[in-house]
Motif scaffolding. Structure first.
Motif, PDB file in Angstrom:
ATOM      1  N   SER A 502       0.876  -1.173   0.000  1.00  0.00           N
ATOM      2  CA  SER A 502       0.000   0.000   0.000  1.00  0.00           C
ATOM      3  C   SER A 502       0.906   1.214   0.000  1.00  0.00           C
ATOM      4  CB  SER A 502      -0.916  -0.006   1.225  1.00  0.00           C
ATOM      5  OG  SER A 502      -1.686   1.180   1.283  1.00  0.00           O
ATOM      6  N   PHE A 503       0.987   1.914  -1.142  1.00  0.00           N
ATOM      7  CA  PHE A 503       1.927   3.044  -1.209  1.00  0.00           C
ATOM      8  C   PHE A 503       1.512   4.058  -2.267  1.00  0.00           C
ATOM      9  CE2 PHE A 503       3.558  -0.393  -3.883  1.00  0.00           C
ATOM     10  CZ  PHE A 503       3.755   0.236  -5.104  1.00  0.00           C
ATOM     11  N   PHE A 504       1.915   5.303  -2.034  1.00  0.00           N
ATOM     12  CA  PHE A 504       1.815   6.380  -3.019  1.00  0.00           C
ATOM     13  C   PHE A 504       3.127   6.433  -3.795  1.00  0.00           C
ATOM     14  CE2 PHE A 504      -1.346   7.654   0.104  1.00  0.00           C
ATOM     15  CZ  PHE A 504      -2.390   8.085  -0.701  1.00  0.00           C
ATOM     16  N   ARG A 505       3.025   6.896  -5.042  1.00  0.00           N
ATOM     17  CA  ARG A 505       4.231   7.020  -5.862  1.00  0.00           C
ATOM     18  C   ARG A 505       4.188   8.317  -6.663  1.00  0.00           C
ATOM     19  NH1 ARG A 505       8.541   4.615  -7.930  1.00  0.00           N
ATOM     20  NH2 ARG A 505       9.107   4.988 -10.101  1.00  0.00           N
ATOM     21  N   ILE A 506       5.321   9.006  -6.658  1.00  0.00           N
ATOM     22  CA  ILE A 506       5.509  10.217  -7.470  1.00  0.00           C
ATOM     23  C   ILE A 506       6.696   9.961  -8.393  1.00  0.00           C
ATOM     24  CG2 ILE A 506       5.930  12.694  -7.453  1.00  0.00           C
ATOM     25  CD1 ILE A 506       4.954  12.717  -4.532  1.00  0.00           C
ATOM     26  N   GLU A 507       6.551  10.292  -9.684  1.00  0.00           N
ATOM     27  CA  GLU A 507       7.663  10.031 -10.598  1.00  0.00           C
ATOM     28  C   GLU A 507       7.690  11.053 -11.738  1.00  0.00           C
ATOM     29  OE1 GLU A 507       7.386   6.298 -12.728  1.00  0.00           O
ATOM     30  OE2 GLU A 507       5.217   6.236 -12.404  1.00  0.00           O
ATOM     31  N   TYR A 508       8.901  11.226 -12.278  1.00  0.00           N
ATOM     32  CA  TYR A 508       9.116  12.044 -13.466  1.00  0.00           C
ATOM     33  C   TYR A 508       9.916  11.212 -14.449  1.00  0.00           C
ATOM     34  CZ  TYR A 508      10.586  15.740 -16.621  1.00  0.00           C
ATOM     35  OH  TYR A 508      10.801  16.504 -17.737  1.00  0.00           O
ATOM     36  N   TYR A 509       9.628  11.339 -15.764  1.00  0.00           N
ATOM     37  CA  TYR A 509      10.244  10.461 -16.745  1.00  0.00           C
ATOM     38  C   TYR A 509      10.379  11.160 -18.090  1.00  0.00           C
ATOM     39  CZ  TYR A 509       5.179   9.989 -16.840  1.00  0.00           C
ATOM     40  OH  TYR A 509       3.839  10.267 -16.806  1.00  0.00           O
ATOM     41  N   ASP A 510      11.303  10.662 -18.889  1.00  0.00           N
ATOM     42  CA  ASP A 510      11.502  11.076 -20.274  1.00  0.00           C
ATOM     43  C   ASP A 510      11.996   9.840 -21.018  1.00  0.00           C
ATOM     44  OD1 ASP A 510      12.054  12.194 -22.702  1.00  0.00           O
ATOM     45  OD2 ASP A 510      13.320  13.814 -21.948  1.00  0.00           O
ATOM     46  N   ASP A 511      11.087   9.208 -21.792  1.00  0.00           N
ATOM     47  CA  ASP A 511      11.399   7.884 -22.341  1.00  0.00           C
ATOM     48  C   ASP A 511      10.638   7.689 -23.645  1.00  0.00           C
ATOM     49  OD1 ASP A 511      12.394   5.299 -22.571  1.00  0.00           O
ATOM     50  OD2 ASP A 511      11.934   4.762 -20.508  1.00  0.00           O
ATOM     51  N   VAL A 512      10.803   6.505 -24.248  1.00  0.00           N
ATOM     52  CA  VAL A 512      10.069   6.139 -25.458  1.00  0.00           C
ATOM     53  C   VAL A 512       9.350   4.817 -25.220  1.00  0.00           C
ATOM     54  CG1 VAL A 512      11.625   7.347 -27.016  1.00  0.00           C
ATOM     55  CG2 VAL A 512      12.060   4.937 -26.460  1.00  0.00           C
ATOM     56  N   ASN A 513       8.294   4.592 -26.028  1.00  0.00           N
ATOM     57  CA  ASN A 513       7.555   3.336 -25.929  1.00  0.00           C
ATOM     58  C   ASN A 513       6.983   3.007 -27.297  1.00  0.00           C
ATOM     59  OD1 ASN A 513       6.481   1.063 -24.774  1.00  0.00           O
ATOM     60  ND2 ASN A 513       4.797   2.106 -23.728  1.00  0.00           N
ATOM     61  N   SER A 514       6.668   1.741 -27.513  1.00  0.00           N
ATOM     62  CA  SER A 514       6.115   1.313 -28.795  1.00  0.00           C
ATOM     63  C   SER A 514       4.650   1.707 -28.892  1.00  0.00           C
ATOM     64  CB  SER A 514       6.264  -0.200 -28.955  1.00  0.00           C
ATOM     65  OG  SER A 514       5.578  -0.876 -27.920  1.00  0.00           O
ATOM     66  N   SER A 515       4.219   2.020 -30.084  1.00  0.00           N
ATOM     67  CA  SER A 515       2.821   2.381 -30.312  1.00  0.00           C
ATOM     68  C   SER A 515       1.941   1.152 -30.124  1.00  0.00           C
ATOM     69  CB  SER A 515       2.638   2.925 -31.727  1.00  0.00           C
ATOM     70  OG  SER A 515       3.378   4.109 -31.898  1.00  0.00           O
ATOM     71  N   GLY A 516       0.746   1.392 -29.549  1.00  0.00           N
ATOM     72  CA  GLY A 516      -0.209   0.300 -29.384  1.00  0.00           C
ATOM     73  C   GLY A 516       0.140  -0.686 -28.300  1.00  0.00           C
ATOM     74  N   GLU A 517       0.967  -0.287 -27.359  1.00  0.00           N
ATOM     75  CA  GLU A 517       1.414  -1.203 -26.304  1.00  0.00           C
ATOM     76  C   GLU A 517       0.267  -1.567 -25.370  1.00  0.00           C
ATOM     77  OE1 GLU A 517       3.420  -3.750 -25.006  1.00  0.00           O
ATOM     78  OE2 GLU A 517       4.976  -2.401 -25.727  1.00  0.00           O
ATOM     79  N   TYR A 518       0.237  -2.839 -24.972  1.00  0.00           N
ATOM     80  CA  TYR A 518      -0.760  -3.332 -24.015  1.00  0.00           C
ATOM     81  C   TYR A 518      -0.238  -3.057 -22.607  1.00  0.00           C
ATOM     82  CZ  TYR A 518      -4.766  -6.407 -23.091  1.00  0.00           C
ATOM     83  OH  TYR A 518      -5.995  -6.909 -22.724  1.00  0.00           O
ATOM     84  N   TYR A 519      -1.058  -2.457 -21.735  1.00  0.00           N
ATOM     85  CA  TYR A 519      -0.592  -2.104 -20.398  1.00  0.00           C
ATOM     86  C   TYR A 519      -0.229  -3.356 -19.603  1.00  0.00           C
ATOM     87  CZ  TYR A 519      -2.103   2.715 -21.084  1.00  0.00           C
ATOM     88  OH  TYR A 519      -2.239   4.000 -21.550  1.00  0.00           O
ATOM     89  N   ARG A 520       0.936  -3.323 -18.905  1.00  0.00           N
ATOM     90  CA  ARG A 520       1.438  -4.495 -18.175  1.00  0.00           C
ATOM     91  C   ARG A 520       1.828  -4.139 -16.743  1.00  0.00           C
ATOM     92  NH1 ARG A 520       6.188  -5.674 -22.236  1.00  0.00           N
ATOM     93  NH2 ARG A 520       6.084  -3.415 -22.260  1.00  0.00           N
ATOM     94  N   ARG A 521       1.177  -3.154 -16.163  1.00  0.00           N
ATOM     95  CA  ARG A 521       1.646  -2.617 -14.883  1.00  0.00           C
ATOM     96  C   ARG A 521       1.678  -3.667 -13.774  1.00  0.00           C
ATOM     97  NH1 ARG A 521      -0.638   2.542 -11.323  1.00  0.00           N
ATOM     98  NH2 ARG A 521       0.984   2.412  -9.731  1.00  0.00           N
ATOM     99  N   LEU A 522       0.674  -4.501 -13.655  1.00  0.00           N
ATOM    100  CA  LEU A 522       0.596  -5.456 -12.558  1.00  0.00           C
ATOM    101  C   LEU A 522       0.949  -6.876 -12.999  1.00  0.00           C
ATOM    102  CD1 LEU A 522      -2.623  -4.194 -10.722  1.00  0.00           C
ATOM    103  CD2 LEU A 522      -0.234  -3.656 -10.236  1.00  0.00           C
TER     104      LEU A 522
END
Length: 805
Positions: A502-522
């Motif tokens: 159980s946690f809060f998260r704060i983040e900053y990013y500068d990156d690339v990703n493929s188009s049409g990507e399926y979310y895989r967070r969990l």
């Protein structure tokens, strides 16, 4: 149980051969067998005397023992050996015809069918509630019958070992010294099992101690044996791996039992009589499992015994005993250091087998119990204590002198050689990370490959609980060799409790990703690892720069919810124009993610939640809503979902993945779905690594839809065949398909196609390909998108065996 003994190979060594003493006895009566012939490669080494005893010298690694009216047996050569022979009784001989035809006895199969049919009814979990405890002890040691002989040789040659350091490795000499007074490894564990139909199962680790380690390995102490599981020998899908023969009916603990003998198919010899490799004792009234005894092909390689007890009309596991041979240790049997060292050492060395031992006792059965919700809160496993200080309360017998010495000796070595750090590195690989002090490094970020970035080299580190139990900063940076650009991100997790995730998260990013990507967070690390090759042939990437605020909470053992608010600047890194507005946009959106895995088992550790056993069904769901607020340019809605399930029947094991997605409103192409193609027209033959949601024959980065559904079916055929060596292989039939559409393809100015007809491919996977750690798949495109070009329809695919379904 197999996973438990993988750890013990860290303490194993390589050994040799020697003069041996052999005793042959009748397995049923325990009496000696005289005139038993001992041979090696058809050369007779001798016959046993009236006491069933023979002393012989041989360079063979194994010998064969035969006697009149007994089945032939094999045994690995050691200094002191005891081999039991099975009497070829009239009852056993009566099924000889069945054995020679290499098929199971139909009566035995009918009994096993009823065992499976009534397994749930006989299981303790068919009760409303229960509780019981267990004490387990796992060790690595030389054969118990060889300890006195080992010490005699060791004491006679202690000075010799000092002189032989140039010949033997220091580790080999150290192992000999350890075995002279203690075991090489010892692990004790006490557990409490609670079950309620209303609240589910709860396992409390009452105490635990592992020699050589100051801190417990939580993923290891949560591993389980045959408790509440259908043993492999009984499972319907494994019928092809064994042959079963109903041989007798006997009385055990005042209850009648069928006796079924079985052997593994890999032991088959075309002409010679088959050997039994185990016994099943099945209660005749309830068809519950009373006992399983597994004996290795070579008698002194080891054995496994599991015993159940009948309590409250259910069958509870009562005892487990395991002895498995790991390796051999050789020692010089000369009293003086010889002049001709090499020759004399070969002629006078003695060898001792090292074995892994497991002893489990279950006790204090209670049913029903008082059910209190607070006793079942949290994850499946809870660690009450892990320093070994209370183990004395649960030991079913006191430790021996060798076992007491083990903690002192191995703990000392653990400090000297920093075994704790090495063990944490190995166990960290389970969750895809390597630990070093206060840092956890993500191994999945070290090297990746895509058509856009080429090889991507990166480093991702997170400060763990050694830095602070509640605050965990992290960072990563990466560099693509093909696009020649740096990417980075920085964030911090703020925990609200140490009892669960159980946690809060704060983040900053500068990156690339493929188009049409399926979310895989969990997704689990194994799922993400399987999907790493998904973008190898997709060069349609976009850059995203921004910040996010999120919150994750494990509502229960099986339900995880995550919320995120994100503000990004997004830009296509390919030739693209969305509705004549260019390729760069501002996007403010909120993302809700759900994972439901009600049958998986987890444990809370100081490092966070750890998945012990991933079980199905599982559901993954994502809902994304974009807003024209805080400078955002879009107002779209995006859904995607993935459902995973396994079914086991008499016809084999069927795995199912159903997934799909939908985009409502206007969104750039990278928020649509790319259909997960893995193939490329640039190769003569399509060859790719497996992907969790990918298609082996579909061209990558070519098809996009704003709505789609897809399926992935795999069926393990209940047919097994011998591969190289003693390994057994099997085949999986695979069917994949997808169909979708795009409502407004004219919004997107770049070269692509929508996939609006059913796309299908069929395949066959050879599991355990040539006894390797890979499965080889062969796939062919069928249906609407089939072309006249064979190579476009055909593909090979490799999958790491450990990834399983």
């Amino acid at each position: 149980m197999k996973r438990i003994f993988i750890v013990l190979f860290l303490w194993a060594f390589v050994f040799g051969f020697s003069q041996s003493k052999l005793t042959v006895i009748n397995e049923a009566k325990g009496t000696p067998i005289s005139n038993a012939v001992v041979s090696c490669n058809d050369k007779i080494l001798g016959k046993t005397d009236d006491n069933g005893f023979l002393e012989f010298r041989s360079k063979c690694k194994s010998v064969q023992i035969t006697a009149e009216n007994y089945f032939k047996e094999s045994a690995l050569v050691e200094d002191e050996m005891t081999v039991t022979l099975i009497n070829a009784s009239s009852k056993t001989q009566s099924i000889e015809t069945v054995i020679l035809e290499d098929k199971s006895d139909p009566k035995a199969l009918e009994v096993l069918r009823k065992v499976n049919q009534f397994f749930k009814r006989n299981s303790p979990q068919s009760l409303d509630s229960y509780a019981y405890k267990s004490y387990e002890k796992i060790s690595l040691d030389i054969d118990q019958d060889s300890i006195s002989a080992f010490n005699e040789v060791f004491n006679n040659n202690f000075n010799l070992f000092k002189k032989q350091k140039t010949k033997d490795s220091i580790n080999d000499v150290s192992a000999r010294k350890i075995f002279s007074k203690s075991k090489l490894f010892l692990w004790e564990r006490a557990q409490e099992y609670l079950y309620s139909k209303k609240f589910g199962e709860k396992v409390n680790i009452l105490d635990n101690r592992i020699s050589g380690l100051k801190q417990p390995i939580y993923e290891m102490i949560a591993l389980q044996g045959n408790r509440d599981k259908i043993p492999d020998q009984i499972k319907t899908e494994n019928r092809g791996l064994y042959r079963f023969y109903l041989t007798d009916t006997i009385e055990v603990d005042d209850r009648k039992n069928f006796v079924i003998r079985y052997r593994e198919v890999s032991y088959k010899k075309t002409v010679k009589r088959r050997k039994f490799s185990g016994y099943l004792y099945i209660d005749t009234d309830t068809y519950g499992i009373k006992k399983i005894e597994s004996i290795s092909k070579n008698k002194n390689e080891g054995n496994i015994t599991s015993l159940w007890t009948f309590f409250n009309n259910k069958w509870f596991l009562a005892e487990e005993s395991v002895k498995l041979r790991m390796s051999r240790m050789k020692m010089n049997n000369s009293d003086e250091f010889p002049e001709n060292t090499e020759e004399h050492f070969k002629k006078n060395k003695k060898s001792f087998g090292t074995y892994a031992y497991l002893s489990s006792k279950y006790f204090d059965y209670q049913s029903p119990i008082e059910e209190d919700k607070k006793d079942f809160k949290g994850y499946t496993f809870t660690v009450k204590n892990a320093d070994g200080k209370t183990l004395q309360q649960y030991r079913t017998e006191p430790l021996s002198e060798r076992e007491r010495n083990t903690y002192f000796v191995i703990d000392s070595l653990g400090k000297k050689y920093n075994i704790d750090r090495k063990a944490r590195i190995l166990t960290g690989l389970i969750n895809g990370q390597v630990r070093s002090g206060s840092f956890d490094f993500d191994i999945g970020e070290i090297v990746n490959y895509s058509l856009y970035e080429g090889f991507r080299l990166g480093l991702k580190a997170k400060l763990n609980e050694n830095f602070n139990p509640y605050f965990s900063p992290d960072y990563y940076f990466a560099y693509g060799l093909e696009d020649e650009k740096f990417k980075y991100g920085i964030g911090i997790d703020i925990k609200t409790t140490l009892e669960k995730n159980s946690f809060f998260r704060i983040e900053y990013y500068d990156d690339v990703n493929s188009s049409g990507e399926y979310y895989r967070r969990l997704w689990t690390f194994r799922m993400r690892m399987m999907n790493y090759g998904n973008n190898i042939n997709n060069d349609k990437y976009y850059r995203y720069e921004g910040a996010s605020l999120s919150y994750l909470n494990d509502v229960s053992n099986g339900l995880t919810l995550a919320f995120a608010a994100r503000r990004n600047t997004e830009e296509a890194k390919f030739d693209y124009n969305f509705r004549n507005s260019g390729a760069k946009f501002e996007n403010f959106n909120m993302l809700f993610t759900l994972k439901y895995s009600p049958n998986s088992t987890n444990i809370m550790t100081p490092q966070g939640k750890s998945l012990i056993d991933q079980k199905y069904p599982e559901l993954y769901f994502n809902f994304e809503q974009s807003f024209k607020a805080l400078g955002g340019d879009f107002n779209y809605t995006r859904f995607d979902a993935l459902f995973v399930q396994n079914f086991k029947t008499r016809l084999g094991t069927t795995g199912v993945r159903l997934y799909g997605g939908l985009v409502l409103g206007e969104a750039p192409i990278w928020k649509h779905f790319t259909m997960n193609g893995l193939a490329t027209p640039r190769r003569d033959i399509n060859f790719n690594l497996t992907s969790y949601l990918g298609f082996a024959t579909l061209e990558g980065g070519r098809f996009y839809n704003d709505r789609f559904i897809a399926y992935y079916f795999t069926h393990k055929l209940p047919w097994y065949f011998k591969s190289i060596g003693q390994n057994v292989s099997s085949l999986d039939f695979v069917l994949r398909g997808t169909i979708g559409d795009m409502k407004h393809p004219e919004y997107h100015d770049f070269k692509f196609k929508k996939l609006d007809h059913l796309y299908q491919e069929v395949g066959l996977e050879w599991n355990n390909f040539l006894s390797s750690y890979f499965n080889l798949g062969v796939f062919y495109r069928v249906g609407y998108y089939t072309t006249t070009n064979f190579k476009q329809n055909f593909a090979f695919q490799f999958k790491l065996k450990l990834l399983e379904f």
